[in-house]
Scaffold this active site. Structure first.
Site, PDB file in Angstrom:
ATOM      1  N   ASP A 257       4.170  -5.595   3.573  1.00 16.37           N
ATOM      2  CA  ASP A 257       3.945  -4.480   4.492  1.00 16.37           C
ATOM      3  C   ASP A 257       5.122  -4.399   5.458  1.00 16.37           C
ATOM      4  O   ASP A 257       6.194  -4.931   5.166  1.00 16.37           O
ATOM      5  CB  ASP A 257       2.614  -4.675   5.233  1.00 16.37           C
ATOM      6  CG  ASP A 257       1.924  -3.359   5.577  1.00 16.37           C
ATOM      7  OD1 ASP A 257       2.587  -2.484   6.176  1.00 16.37           O
ATOM      8  OD2 ASP A 257       0.732  -3.200   5.255  1.00 16.37           O
TER       9      ASP A 257
ATOM     10  N   HIS B 273       4.510   4.091  12.821  1.00 11.57           N
ATOM     11  CA  HIS B 273       3.509   5.160  12.928  1.00 11.57           C
ATOM     12  C   HIS B 273       4.017   6.347  13.741  1.00 11.57           C
ATOM     13  O   HIS B 273       3.267   6.984  14.477  1.00 11.57           O
ATOM     14  CB  HIS B 273       2.191   4.625  13.508  1.00 11.57           C
ATOM     15  CG  HIS B 273       1.387   3.859  12.504  1.00 11.57           C
ATOM     16  ND1 HIS B 273       0.019   3.688  12.616  1.00 11.57           N
ATOM     17  CD2 HIS B 273       1.744   3.210  11.359  1.00 11.57           C
ATOM     18  CE1 HIS B 273      -0.428   2.982  11.589  1.00 11.57           C
ATOM     19  NE2 HIS B 273       0.620   2.674  10.821  1.00 11.57           N
TER      20      HIS B 273
ATOM     21  N   GLU C  80      -5.112   1.713   2.510  1.00 15.56           N
ATOM     22  CA  GLU C  80      -4.965   0.650   3.509  1.00 15.56           C
ATOM     23  C   GLU C  80      -5.082   1.174   4.928  1.00 15.56           C
ATOM     24  O   GLU C  80      -5.651   0.518   5.805  1.00 15.56           O
ATOM     25  CB  GLU C  80      -3.618  -0.070   3.304  1.00 15.56           C
ATOM     26  CG  GLU C  80      -3.452  -1.351   4.116  1.00 15.56           C
ATOM     27  CD  GLU C  80      -2.822  -1.125   5.498  1.00 15.56           C
ATOM     28  OE1 GLU C  80      -2.705  -2.103   6.250  1.00 15.56           O
ATOM     29  OE2 GLU C  80      -2.448   0.036   5.817  1.00 15.56           O
ATOM     30  N   GLU C  81      -4.542   2.364   5.171  1.00 15.68           N
ATOM     31  CA  GLU C  81      -4.515   2.892   6.541  1.00 15.68           C
ATOM     32  C   GLU C  81      -5.896   3.313   7.046  1.00 15.68           C
ATOM     33  O   GLU C  81      -6.073   3.531   8.245  1.00 15.68           O
ATOM     34  CB  GLU C  81      -3.558   4.089   6.623  1.00 15.68           C
ATOM     35  CG  GLU C  81      -2.099   3.768   6.324  1.00 15.68           C
ATOM     36  CD  GLU C  81      -1.427   2.946   7.420  1.00 15.68           C
ATOM     37  OE1 GLU C  81      -2.103   2.611   8.417  1.00 15.68           O
ATOM     38  OE2 GLU C  81      -0.231   2.645   7.267  1.00 15.68           O
TER      39      GLU C  81
ATOM     40  N   HIS D 185       0.835  -1.212   0.000  1.00 18.42           N
ATOM     41  CA  HIS D 185       0.000   0.000   0.000  1.00 18.42           C
ATOM     42  C   HIS D 185       0.864   1.253   0.000  1.00 18.42           C
ATOM     43  O   HIS D 185       1.921   1.316   0.626  1.00 18.42           O
ATOM     44  CB  HIS D 185      -1.004  -0.018   1.154  1.00 18.42           C
ATOM     45  CG  HIS D 185      -0.457   0.237   2.521  1.00 18.42           C
ATOM     46  ND1 HIS D 185      -0.265   1.501   3.023  1.00 18.42           N
ATOM     47  CD2 HIS D 185      -0.105  -0.617   3.522  1.00 18.42           C
ATOM     48  CE1 HIS D 185       0.189   1.425   4.271  1.00 18.42           C
ATOM     49  NE2 HIS D 185       0.296   0.144   4.594  1.00 18.42           N
TER      50      HIS D 185
ATOM     51  N   ASP E 149       6.196   2.717   6.353  1.00 20.39           N
ATOM     52  CA  ASP E 149       4.908   2.018   6.339  1.00 20.39           C
ATOM     53  C   ASP E 149       3.929   2.811   5.473  1.00 20.39           C
ATOM     54  O   ASP E 149       3.349   3.799   5.935  1.00 20.39           O
ATOM     55  CB  ASP E 149       4.384   1.885   7.761  1.00 20.39           C
ATOM     56  CG  ASP E 149       3.013   1.258   7.854  1.00 20.39           C
ATOM     57  OD1 ASP E 149       2.552   0.678   6.856  1.00 20.39           O
ATOM     58  OD2 ASP E 149       2.394   1.358   8.931  1.00 20.39           O
TER      59      ASP E 149
END
Length: 328
Positions: free
Chosen positions: A220, A307, A197-198, A62, A165
């Protein structure tokens, strides 16, 4: 491996729901290599090798990143925002940000009154506007907001950036297609840089439903356990620089996992193992149940500080993942 394109990907805004600018760069990069490039109305880009082949493998990484979205412009010109994905709100106060396609600069306010558990609803952005009318000259509701941080090489081939990510995973699937082509691959390879995706995982569902692959592999990131405050007992003893991570889960197909391990051993490519018993929180969750069901596996890039504004990976793990997927 086109490291400069990796850096370009990492430095380009792609807050979930606002990926098209980066997707256009993917098309530019992959046009000389793919036999065909497909797009769809949700924003996916799918680079295809051997589109006429009967057997099809979908590799999905993604391309969206976590961030913020402007929800309200206050009368004083300050901006209220909502989260796009699983942000860590505590990391935002005092940080510089850029807003929208015009890259309007701003700063997330930091106040002595901000104590304890900071939530995304507590975040407010100052762009220097005098009032709401002045602010509207520069921004509007729905504009994406990303942290004003960019890639930074560290010592010993470590790389720091926001949103490795999963631009790292998206880069891996593209490079794997290039390398598979060099190796004479004859099956159909579909390298999808998926969107959303998130937030909704919509891109993975669209891609797998349309392509109907025989095998789908989500690429991922996963949690490294080699820094303070982590616990290898949670899912596995994952380290930076020790290779990509094959996931044991209720979703991951055991035969595909065995084939990945076989490829790695035959070519002396290091790999690691992790275990997640439920949902993986990746595109694999949606691809697995697309259409009548898709044989699915998950390969991950070890990552520190997920994140956060400054995620950290090892460049060798990216190279190993590319080699393993191309061999597979």
């Amino acid at each position: 491996m086109n490291q400069e394109f990796l850096f370009e990907m990492l430095d380009t805004m792609s807050v979930s729901g606002h990926e098209i600018g980066l997707q256009k760069k993917v098309i530019r990069e992959m046009t000389p290599y793919a036999h065909e490039i497909r797009t769809d109305f949700t924003g996916n880009v799918v680079c295809v090798l051997n589109p006429e082949a009967d057997f099809k493998v979908l590799l999905a990484g993604h391309i969206d990143e976590i961030g913020l979205v402007v929800t309200h412009i206050q009368s004083d010109g300050l901006l209220k925002v909502a989260k796009a994905g699983g942000i860590r709100a505590m990391a935002y106060p005092g940080h510089q940000v850029l807003i929208g396609q015009k890259k309007i600069p701003g700063v997330v306010i930091l106040s002595d009154n901000m104590k304890g558990d900071i939530k995304d609803k507590d975040l407010i952005i100052d762009i220097g506007a005098r009032d709401a009318a002045d602010a509207r000259k520069y921004v509007e509701e729905g504009d994406p907001v990303h942290l004003h941080t960019y890639h930074l090489p560290l010592q010993n081939d470590l790389l720091c950036a926001r949103a490795i990510d999963d631009r790292g995973g998206a880069f891996i699937v593209l490079e794997a297609l290039k390398k598979a082509k060099e190796m004479g691959c004859k099956i159909g390879v579909y390298a999808a840089t998926t969107v959303g995706e998130e937030t909704t995982m919509r891109g993975a569902h669209w891609a797998a439903s349309k392509i109907k692959p025989d095998i789908a592999i989500a690429v991922d990131v996963t949690y490294a356990q080699d820094y303070p405050g982590t616990d290898p007992a949670e899912s596995g003893d994952v380290k930076l620089g020790a290779g990509p991570v094959i996931c044991n889960s209720s979703i991951a197909n055991k035969k595909v996992n065995d084939l990945l391990k076989k490829c790695a051993k035959e070519r002396s490519i290091p790999y690691q193992i992790e275990s997640f018993l439920g949902r993986t929180g990746t595109d694999a969750d949606k691809m697995h149940i697309a259409g009548e069901g898709v044989v699915t596996a998950l390969l991950s890039l070890p990552l520190r500080y997920m994140h956060s504004p400054s995620e950290v990976c090892h460049l060798s793990d990216i190279g190993y993942a590319v080699d393993l997927l191309a061999a597979f």
